[in-house]
Design a protein around this motif. Structure first.
Motif, PDB file in Angstrom:
ATOM      1  N   GLY A 136      27.260  29.348  18.319  1.00 15.41           N
ATOM      2  CA  GLY A 136      27.132  29.201  19.766  1.00 15.41           C
ATOM      3  C   GLY A 136      28.302  29.739  20.553  1.00 15.41           C
ATOM      4  N   GLY A 137      29.400  30.126  19.873  1.00 12.73           N
ATOM      5  CA  GLY A 137      30.541  30.689  20.582  1.00 12.73           C
ATOM      6  C   GLY A 137      31.414  29.605  21.189  1.00 12.73           C
ATOM      7  N   THR A 138      32.122  29.965  22.251  1.00  8.43           N
ATOM      8  CA  THR A 138      33.037  29.028  22.901  1.00  8.43           C
ATOM      9  C   THR A 138      32.683  28.858  24.375  1.00  8.43           C
ATOM     10  N   LEU A 139      33.313  27.891  24.980  1.00  7.66           N
ATOM     11  CA  LEU A 139      33.083  27.627  26.403  1.00  7.66           C
ATOM     12  C   LEU A 139      33.543  28.809  27.262  1.00  7.66           C
ATOM     13  N   ALA A 140      34.453  29.628  26.740  1.00  6.59           N
ATOM     14  CA  ALA A 140      34.935  30.792  27.489  1.00  6.59           C
ATOM     15  C   ALA A 140      33.792  31.742  27.831  1.00  6.59           C
ATOM     16  N   GLU A 141      32.789  31.794  26.965  1.00  6.69           N
ATOM     17  CA  GLU A 141      31.658  32.697  27.190  1.00  6.69           C
ATOM     18  C   GLU A 141      30.711  32.172  28.262  1.00  6.69           C
ATOM     19  N   LYS A 142      30.891  30.929  28.691  1.00  5.67           N
ATOM     20  CA  LYS A 142      30.050  30.335  29.729  1.00  5.67           C
ATOM     21  C   LYS A 142      30.633  30.504  31.125  1.00  5.67           C
ATOM     22  N   ILE A 143      31.905  30.906  31.191  1.00  5.61           N
ATOM     23  CA  ILE A 143      32.547  31.053  32.501  1.00  5.61           C
ATOM     24  C   ILE A 143      31.805  32.114  33.325  1.00  5.61           C
ATOM     25  N   HIS A 145      28.716  32.014  34.064  1.00  9.41           N
ATOM     26  CA  HIS A 145      27.304  32.106  33.659  1.00  9.41           C
ATOM     27  C   HIS A 145      26.650  30.740  33.585  1.00  9.41           C
ATOM     28  N   CYS A 146      27.176  29.761  34.329  1.00 12.85           N
ATOM     29  CA  CYS A 146      26.674  28.385  34.275  1.00 12.85           C
ATOM     30  C   CYS A 146      26.049  27.961  35.588  1.00 12.85           C
ATOM     31  N   ARG A 147      24.896  27.343  35.507  1.00 14.98           N
ATOM     32  CA  ARG A 147      24.398  26.607  36.664  1.00 14.98           C
ATOM     33  C   ARG A 147      25.219  25.325  36.784  1.00 14.98           C
ATOM     34  N   VAL A 191      40.817  21.596  35.064  1.00 19.24           N
ATOM     35  CA  VAL A 191      40.874  23.056  35.238  1.00 19.24           C
ATOM     36  C   VAL A 191      39.647  23.705  34.622  1.00 19.24           C
ATOM     37  N   VAL A 192      39.290  23.278  33.416  1.00 18.15           N
ATOM     38  CA  VAL A 192      38.127  23.846  32.717  1.00 18.15           C
ATOM     39  C   VAL A 192      36.857  23.611  33.527  1.00 18.15           C
ATOM     40  N   THR A 193      36.698  22.417  34.064  1.00 14.56           N
ATOM     41  CA  THR A 193      35.500  22.104  34.845  1.00 14.56           C
ATOM     42  C   THR A 193      35.420  22.948  36.117  1.00 14.56           C
ATOM     43  N   PHE A 194      36.534  23.069  36.809  1.00 14.36           N
ATOM     44  CA  PHE A 194      36.587  23.907  38.016  1.00 14.36           C
ATOM     45  C   PHE A 194      36.185  25.345  37.671  1.00 14.36           C
ATOM     46  N   GLU A 195      36.703  25.826  36.546  1.00 10.18           N
ATOM     47  CA  GLU A 195      36.423  27.204  36.133  1.00 10.18           C
ATOM     48  C   GLU A 195      34.951  27.389  35.763  1.00 10.18           C
ATOM     49  N   LEU A 196      34.355  26.392  35.091  1.00  5.51           N
ATOM     50  CA  LEU A 196      32.938  26.480  34.736  1.00  5.51           C
ATOM     51  C   LEU A 196      32.060  26.516  35.983  1.00  5.51           C
ATOM     52  N   LEU A 197      32.449  25.752  37.002  1.00  5.34           N
ATOM     53  CA  LEU A 197      31.645  25.670  38.221  1.00  5.34           C
ATOM     54  C   LEU A 197      31.786  26.891  39.111  1.00  5.34           C
ATOM     55  N   THR A 198      32.991  27.452  39.181  1.00  5.57           N
ATOM     56  CA  THR A 198      33.272  28.508  40.167  1.00  5.57           C
ATOM     57  C   THR A 198      33.474  29.889  39.562  1.00  5.57           C
ATOM     58  N   GLY A 199      33.729  29.962  38.252  1.00  4.21           N
ATOM     59  CA  GLY A 199      34.003  31.251  37.620  1.00  4.21           C
ATOM     60  C   GLY A 199      35.451  31.681  37.756  1.00  4.21           C
ATOM     61  N   ARG A 200      36.314  30.829  38.315  1.00  5.41           N
ATOM     62  CA  ARG A 200      37.731  31.163  38.451  1.00  5.41           C
ATOM     63  C   ARG A 200      38.579  29.908  38.268  1.00  5.41           C
TER      64      ARG A 200
END
Length: 302
Positions: free
Chosen positions: A89-96, A98-100, A193-202
């Protein structure tokens, strides 16, 4: 194909300053595995070798489906390696990027629950970031596992001064500046930080060097807000501002509390099942269905 011990290396999964992780195949057990190998230029450094093997022992000691497990260790050409679960499944980095929002909140909460496992065993990770959070696509919904404990430290030893380690963009101010020690709330900051990045892409703070970035983190009294057009509940924005607080006392006090708040404030759409056992209502309804079907069949036979 290159061979390491009995393991056949198939492709590189990732690399860092000290080690490389490979996807490999174990012919004896007929299964895929991940193999972490110490970099050649560090193999002769006794301290680094010991830290490398200490990571393997720590991963082995923590028995949880939310933490990657070590199964074997070895040495080849004077380079130590250890063998771990291969997580598809890869890592969370690949979801940055690309997440709803709902999926981002689910994945971030999963990461929080995984980090709590470490804290429950007396360990602070010190380098929580998307590339160290693995996606287990074999579970529904997708589960997140924590990996790479190369920077981890026993909580009992984290109260005094220690060598600064971690990735600047995800480091809590007290961790970056060594201001009076740190605890699991430093990992909560990184989860923010990770959550902010998942939501916004930055990332919530700039991408400058360590000195510039950590100064910005430590001096920002109000972290950036989640863009309103994402449709994220206001409670999530408040939660992330708290998680990114300079003062650890203003953050959620545990990774578990942070994860629970993410699911609660986000509406719970992606809340993981707490138990696989059927509820009493389901059992009761099933009994009624069986009774009715039996009654009908008995009537037909007559």
């Amino acid at each position: 194909m290159r061979k390491l011990g009995r393991y056949l290396l198939e492709g590189r999964l990732g690399a860092g300053s000290f080690a490389t992780v490979w996807k490999a195949y174990d012919p004896e057990l007929d299964t895929d595995v991940a193999v972490k190998v110490l970099a050649d230029n560090w193999a002769s450094n006794a301290d680094v070798r010991e830290r490398f093997l200490a990571e393997a022992r720590l991963l082995r000691r923590i028995s949880s489906p939310r933490v990657v497990r070590v199964h074997d260790v070895g040495v080849q050409d004077d380079r130590p390696y250890f063998v771990m679960d291969y997580v598809p499944g890869g890592t969370l980095a690949e979801k940055i990027g690309h997440c709803r929002p709902a999926e981002a909140l689910h994945l971030a909460a999963e990461a929080g629950y995984a980090v709590q496992v470490l804290h429950d065993t007396g360990v602070v990770h010190r380098d929580i970031k998307p590339s160290n959070l693995l996606l287990d696509a074999g579970r529904t919904p997708t589960a997140v596992l924590v990996a790479d404990l190369g920077s981890a430290k026993q909580l009992a030893d984290a109260s005094g001064l220690t060598v600064t380690t971690g990735t600047p963009a995800y480091m809590a101010p007290e961790q970056a500046f060594q201001t009076g020690g740190f605890d699991g709330r430093a990992d909560v900051y990184a989860l923010g930080v990770v959550t902010f990045e998942l939501l916004t892409g930055r990332k919530p703070f700039g991408s400058g060097g360590r000195a510039t970035l950590t100064t910005e983190q430590a001096s920002t009294s109000s972290p950036p807000a989640i863009p309103s057009d994402l449709g994220v509940p206001n409670g999530i924005d408040r939660l992330l501002r708290a998680a990114l607080s300079v003062d650890p006392g203003d953050r959620p006090q545990t990774a578990q509390a942070f994860a629970d708040a993410l699911l609660s404030q986000g509406g719970g759409e992606w809340a993981p099942a707490r138990s696989s056992r059927p509820t009493r209502l389901v059992v009761w309804l099933a009994a009624i269905v069986v009774y009715l079907v039996t009654a009908v069949l008995t009537w037909l036979v007559r």
